[in-house]
Design a protein around this motif. Structure first.
Motif, PDB file in Angstrom:
ATOM      1  N   THR A   1       0.606  -9.092  -9.521  1.00 19.02           N
ATOM      2  CA  THR A   1       0.842  -7.885 -10.291  1.00 19.02           C
ATOM      3  C   THR A   1      -0.363  -6.956 -10.166  1.00 19.02           C
ATOM      4  N   ASP A   2      -0.247  -5.755 -10.699  1.00 16.90           N
ATOM      5  CA  ASP A   2      -1.350  -4.798 -10.580  1.00 16.90           C
ATOM      6  C   ASP A   2      -2.592  -5.316 -11.303  1.00 16.90           C
ATOM      7  N   ASP A   3      -3.747  -4.884 -10.838  1.00 23.40           N
ATOM      8  CA  ASP A   3      -5.014  -5.429 -11.334  1.00 23.40           C
ATOM      9  C   ASP A   3      -5.397  -4.911 -12.716  1.00 23.40           C
ATOM     10  N   THR A   4      -4.808  -3.803 -13.151  1.00 23.15           N
ATOM     11  CA  THR A   4      -5.217  -3.179 -14.409  1.00 23.15           C
ATOM     12  C   THR A   4      -4.432  -3.693 -15.608  1.00 23.15           C
TER      13      THR A   4
ATOM     14  N   ALA B   1       1.499 -14.148   0.323  1.00 22.47           N
ATOM     15  CA  ALA B   1       0.952 -13.352   1.419  1.00 22.47           C
ATOM     16  C   ALA B   1       2.003 -12.420   2.009  1.00 22.47           C
ATOM     17  N   MET B   2       3.044 -12.109   1.238  1.00 23.12           N
ATOM     18  CA  MET B   2       4.151 -11.299   1.732  1.00 23.12           C
ATOM     19  C   MET B   2       4.379 -10.094   0.830  1.00 23.12           C
ATOM     20  N   ASN B   3       5.039  -9.076   1.384  1.00 22.08           N
ATOM     21  CA  ASN B   3       5.588  -8.017   0.547  1.00 22.08           C
ATOM     22  C   ASN B   3       6.800  -8.570  -0.199  1.00 22.08           C
TER      23      ASN B   3
ATOM     24  N   THR C   1      11.290  -2.019  -3.730  1.00 20.56           N
ATOM     25  CA  THR C   1      10.006  -2.580  -3.314  1.00 20.56           C
ATOM     26  C   THR C   1       8.892  -1.626  -3.733  1.00 20.56           C
ATOM     27  N   ALA C   2       7.715  -2.182  -3.964  1.00 18.77           N
ATOM     28  CA  ALA C   2       6.583  -1.376  -4.423  1.00 18.77           C
ATOM     29  C   ALA C   2       6.067  -0.483  -3.301  1.00 18.77           C
ATOM     30  N   PRO C   3       5.563   0.689  -3.640  1.00 17.09           N
ATOM     31  CA  PRO C   3       4.952   1.558  -2.618  1.00 17.09           C
ATOM     32  C   PRO C   3       3.624   0.979  -2.147  1.00 17.09           C
ATOM     33  N   THR C   4       3.279   1.255  -0.913  1.00 22.75           N
ATOM     34  CA  THR C   4       1.983   0.803  -0.404  1.00 22.75           C
ATOM     35  C   THR C   4       0.874   1.605  -1.086  1.00 22.75           C
ATOM     36  N   SER C   5      -0.309   1.013  -1.123  1.00 20.82           N
ATOM     37  CA  SER C   5      -1.449   1.628  -1.801  1.00 20.82           C
ATOM     38  C   SER C   5      -2.719   0.947  -1.306  1.00 20.82           C
ATOM     39  N   ASP C   6      -3.838   1.219  -1.963  1.00 16.57           N
ATOM     40  CA  ASP C   6      -5.076   0.507  -1.649  1.00 16.57           C
ATOM     41  C   ASP C   6      -4.912  -0.997  -1.837  1.00 16.57           C
TER      42      ASP C   6
ATOM     43  N   VAL D   1      11.710   2.886  -3.203  1.00 20.02           N
ATOM     44  CA  VAL D   1      10.307   2.512  -3.058  1.00 20.02           C
ATOM     45  C   VAL D   1       9.586   3.084  -4.280  1.00 20.02           C
ATOM     46  N   ARG D   2       9.329   2.231  -5.243  1.00 21.62           N
ATOM     47  CA  ARG D   2       8.763   2.678  -6.513  1.00 21.62           C
ATOM     48  C   ARG D   2       8.120   1.508  -7.235  1.00 21.62           C
ATOM     49  N   ASN D   3       7.362   1.810  -8.254  1.00 17.48           N
ATOM     50  CA  ASN D   3       6.809   0.759  -9.101  1.00 17.48           C
ATOM     51  C   ASN D   3       7.937   0.089  -9.887  1.00 17.48           C
TER      52      ASN D   3
END
Length: 356
Positions: A223-226, A236-238, A249-254, A278-280
């Motif tokens: 999940t997101d780090d925040t 190790a997969m999308n 599916t989640a959008p690509t990011s840093d 493609v969204r959160n």
């Protein structure tokens, strides 16, 4: 393809091949290695000409910076052999570009496209007999770059080594996965290197994954780090989630790898008329969909496994089971991708690459 580089590739062949010692009907994933590897060194500000040598151990000084500061990036690819004994790659230029994106983020030198592609082709032609033809098998290809220069000072290396090694392999995963949604540990962070295929990204995953395994799960959903509220990757997969007949599916990011299989699934799904978003997507939305029956599928996507269906997931000490469906998006999309990869169907997207 230009012969600019391939004319300079030197080949040192093994005296005795070990191919006859391999059981191609019983291949583990990534544990058997071919006779040769490609090696290319970066020194004095430039890459040397690639060379193909017998597969073997590498000698490094204990002060080599790879051991101390972790400058290491890699790619995962596969070579396939069709019924006519021809060799195929799947979107190899995407791998080459991503290797350089990863290298740049870790302050490592980028590799010229010709060195990558022509070196890879020369190696595959030499190792053609190592490409398995048993069902769901392929030649797994591991290109990687690491810091080979010496010194304890915390700074980028002045020397690097590029290697391509190959491994005839069977399927990566068997069956469906039971996964745990991670609530404490993070795979990556904003501004970090999560989008790069850096070795350290995977090292950091092992401990939380081991904790999940001890609880009866096979993988972790990150999940997101925040806030730990939004789904990002599966092991190790999308990751893809199907709610009703929409694939999300989640959008690509840093933080999230721009997966080649992920991009292919999105394009094929849209081409087949499947609604793709493609969204959160939040953990709460998935729990709610599971409770009301609209959560139909979840699956991981990556080069090694292609698509790995998820049978259920755990969250806050509670398990959720996904329904058993006769006709899944996962099975349909995997077949369409692998039919292109193995040259069993037309490739309207132009992804398949012939090695000659």
């Amino acid at each position: 393809m230009s012969l600019e580089v391939s004319q300079k590739i030197t080949i040192q062949k093994v005296k005795n091949s070990k191919i006859n010692q391999v059981d191609f009907n019983n291949l583990p994933f990534g544990q058997v290695y071919t006779d040769h590897m490609l090696v290319c060194d970066f020194e004095n500000g430039k890459w040397s000409s690639p060379k193909i040598v017998p597969y073997g151990a590498i000698s490094l000084d204990p002060s080599a910076k790879i051991f101390h500061y972790g400058q290491s990036v890699f790619e995962g690819m596969k070579a396939y052999k069709d019924a006519q004994d021809d060799i195929w790659l799947f979107r190899p230029f995407d791998n080459q570009k991503r290797l350089n994106i990863s290298s740049k983020r870790l302050a490592m030198p980028e590799l010229p496209e010709a060195y990558f592609m022509e070196g890879l082709e020369a190696l595959l032609l030499l190792e053609k007999d190592w490409i398995p033809t048993t069902k769901d098998s392929s030649l797994y290809i591991r290109p990687f770059i690491f810091a080979s220069g010496n010194g304890f000072h915390a700074s980028p290396s002045d020397k690097y080594k590029f290697i391509i090694a190959c491994s005839p392999s069977g399927p990566y995963f068997g069956g469906k996965l039971k996964v745990l949604i991670e609530q404490h540990y993070s795979r990556s962070a904003n501004g970090g290197v999560g989008f790069a295929k850096a070795g350290g990204n995977y090292a950091g995953q092992f401990y939380p994954t081991n904790l999940a395994i001890q609880k009866g799960y096979q993988q972790v959903i990150w999940t997101d780090d925040t806030t730990h509220e939004y789904i990002e990757e599966a092991g190790a997969m999308n990751i893809f989630i199907r709610i009703n007949d929409t694939l999300i599916t989640a959008p690509t990011s840093d933080r999230i790898l721009d997966g080649i299989t992920r991009k292919s699934i999105i394009e094929i799904a849209k081409d087949q008329g499947i609604a793709v978003e493609v969204r959160n997507i939040s953990v709460h939305e998935i729990i709610e969909a599971s409770d009301n029956g609209s959560l139909k599928e979840m699956f991981g996507a990556g080069t090694a496994a292609v698509i790995s269906p998820i049978s259920g997931f755990g969250y806050q000490e509670k398990d959720y089971v996904l329904p058993e469906l006769d006709n899944t998006f996962a099975a349909t999309l995997k077949k369409q991708i692998t039919d292109i990869q193995y040259n069993r169907s037309a490739d309207k997207f132009g992804w398949r690459y012939s090695v000659k």
